[in-house]
Design an enzyme around this catalytic site. Structure first.
Site, PDB file in Angstrom:
ATOM      1  N   GLU A  42      -3.815  15.283   6.019  1.00  0.00           N
ATOM      2  CA  GLU A  42      -3.840  16.066   5.005  1.00  0.00           C
ATOM      3  C   GLU A  42      -5.849  15.574   5.036  1.00  0.00           C
ATOM      4  O   GLU A  42      -6.059  15.555   3.937  1.00  0.00           O
ATOM      5  CB  GLU A  42      -3.520  15.408   3.384  1.00  0.00           C
ATOM      6  CG  GLU A  42      -2.180  16.258   3.893  1.00  0.00           C
ATOM      7  CD  GLU A  42      -1.251  16.828   2.786  1.00  0.00           C
ATOM      8  OE1 GLU A  42      -1.818  15.351   1.497  1.00  0.00           O
ATOM      9  OE2 GLU A  42      -0.461  17.573   2.292  1.00  0.00           O
TER      10      GLU A  42
ATOM     11  N   GLU B 157       5.726  19.270   6.000  1.00  0.00           N
ATOM     12  CA  GLU B 157       5.897  18.503   4.714  1.00  0.00           C
ATOM     13  C   GLU B 157       6.397  19.729   3.749  1.00  0.00           C
ATOM     14  O   GLU B 157       5.524  20.414   3.949  1.00  0.00           O
ATOM     15  CB  GLU B 157       5.004  17.435   3.801  1.00  0.00           C
ATOM     16  CG  GLU B 157       4.656  16.284   5.057  1.00  0.00           C
ATOM     17  CD  GLU B 157       3.690  15.222   4.593  1.00  0.00           C
ATOM     18  OE1 GLU B 157       4.209  15.660   2.884  1.00  0.00           O
ATOM     19  OE2 GLU B 157       3.259  14.428   4.564  1.00  0.00           O
TER      20      GLU B 157
END
Length: 317
Positions: A123, A232
Site C-alpha cells: 500500500e 489482503e
C-alpha cells in the site's frame, strides 16, 4: 466506492469461466508473534505448521524487520509445503538497503521453490510513500537484484515473480499504471470493514471492488493471463466499529464474509491471501481515511492467540 449492483457482479463473473481449478488460499503473517515479540525460528516453525493446515502460501511485509528472512530461512527448509511471498519495505533508503542486504544474505540459504514471489511495497501508493514511477523503479531494481542470486541448490532466482500490493481503489485509478506495467503480478487489498459496509452488503462490496480493480489492471497490462490475486481481505472478530450500522465485529460475521465473499472469489479461480494468521493484542490502533481510529487489527486473526481456529476455513460449495 461505486455501489455494487447485480449488473456489476454479472460483469465480474463474465471475466471468468467457472473452472475446475479453485483458487488457492494464503494468509498474511506478521514478523512478530501475538505478544508483539519478534518471531524466532521456532515461532516461524509453528506459524508455518499452523498455516499449512489451511493455506498454500504465506505473505510477509519486510524481510529485514525482526530479522524476518534470517529467522524464517531455517524453518522454510523444514517446512517445504508452504511458499512465501517475500515482502520488501521500500519507504526510506536505509530500510530499503537493509531489505536488499537481507535478500542477498539469506536467499542463498533456502530453496527457490519456497518463494512464491517478491512483493515490493505494501500500500505504498495508498499512503503516498512513493509515486507510481518510483515504485516501478524499485520493482525493477529488486528484479535485477534477485537475478544475480542463486538458491541453496544453485538455482537462480531469475524469473521469480516480482510485483506489488495495494488497495483496490488505487488500482482503479489509471494514474498508477507505471507500477502495474513494471510488475509480474499485482495483488489487490479489499476490506469491507474500512468501507463501513453492512453485514448484508459486505460480500457484494468485496466482489465488486475486486472486479473494478481487476478490469482496470487488465486494461493497463493488456494480458488476461497476467497474475492478479487478493493480497489482503477478511473481517475482524472483535474491537470497536467505525459506524453504528456496519457489519458487527464478530466471529459469525467474519465467517459469513469468508463463505459468501472469499469463497466466491476462490470458486472463480482467484487466489486469496487472508488477513491474518493470528490475533495481535499489542498492535497499534489503525486509522481510517477519515481519521477515525479502531483497535480492530488486534482481532483479525483466523487463529486466536492460542492458535485456536475461530471458524471453518472450508468453503460450503
Amino acid at each position: 466506492m461505486i455501489a455494487p449492483t447485480l449488473l456489476s457482479l454479472a460483469l465480474f463473473f463474465s471475466c471468468f469461466e467457472m473452472s475446475t481449478a479453485i483458487g488457492s488460499l494464503g494468509i498474511n503473517v506478521a514478523s512478530s508473534d501475538s505478544t508483539g515479540t519478534c518471531r524466532t525460528t521456532d515461532s516461524w516453525n509453528e506459524a508455518l505448521q499452523k498455516a499449512a493446515s489451511y493455506f498454500s502460501t504465506i505473505k510477509t511485509y519486510a524481510v529485514s524487520d525482526c530479522d524476518m528472512l534470517a529467522n524464517i530461512a531455517p524453518a522454510l527448509n523444514e517446512n517445504t509445503g508452504v511458499k512465501v511471498w517475500m515482502g520488501i519495505w521500500e519507504v526510506d533508503d536505509a530500510h530499503y538497503a537493509a531489505e536488499k542486504a537481507a535478500l542477498s544474505t539469506y536467499l542463498p540459504t533456502i530453496s527457490k521453490d519456497s518463494v512464491a514471489g517478491f512483493s515490493v511495497g505494501s500500500e505504498a501508493l495508498y499512503r503516498g510513500d512513493l509515486t507510481p514511477s518510483a515504485l516501478a523503479d524499485k520493482i525493477n531494481d529488486i528484479r535485477s537484484l534477485i537475478s544475480d542470486i542463486s538458491d541453496k541448490d544453485g538455482n537462480s532466482y531469475s524469473g521469480t515473480k516480482v510485483g506489488t500490493v495495494d488497495s483496490w481503489n488505487l488500482w482503479v485509478n489509471g494514474t498508477n499504471a507505471p507500477a502495474i506495467e513494471a510488475s509480474d503480478y499485482v495483488m489487490i487489498n479489499a476490506f469491507p470493514f474500512w468501507q463501513y459496509q453492512t453485514a448484508a452488503n459486505q460480500s457484494h462490496s468485496l466482489v465488486d471492488d475486486v472486479m473494478q480493480a481487476l478490469k482496470s489492471i487488465q486494461s493497463i497490462k493488456g494480458d488476461d493471463d497476467f497474475y492478479v490475486s487478493i493480497g489482503e481481505t477478511g473481517a475482524p472478530t472483535g474491537g470497536y466499529a467505525l459506524t453504528t450500522d456496519q457489519a458487527p465485529n464478530t466471529v459469525d460475521n467474519a465467517e459469513s464474509l469468508f463463505q459468501e465473499g472469499i469463497c466466491t472469489l476462490l470458486a472463480y479461480g482467484i487466489d486469496v491471501n487472508m488477513f491474518e494468521l493470528q490475533d495481535e493484542p499489542t498492535k497499534a490502533l489503525a486509522t481510517a481515511d477519515d481519521g477515525t481510529t479502531s483497535d480492530v487489527e488486534r482481532h483479525w486473526g483466523v487463529y486466536d492467540t492460542d492458535y485456536s481456529l475461530k471458524y471453518s476455513l472450508s468453503c460450503d460449495y
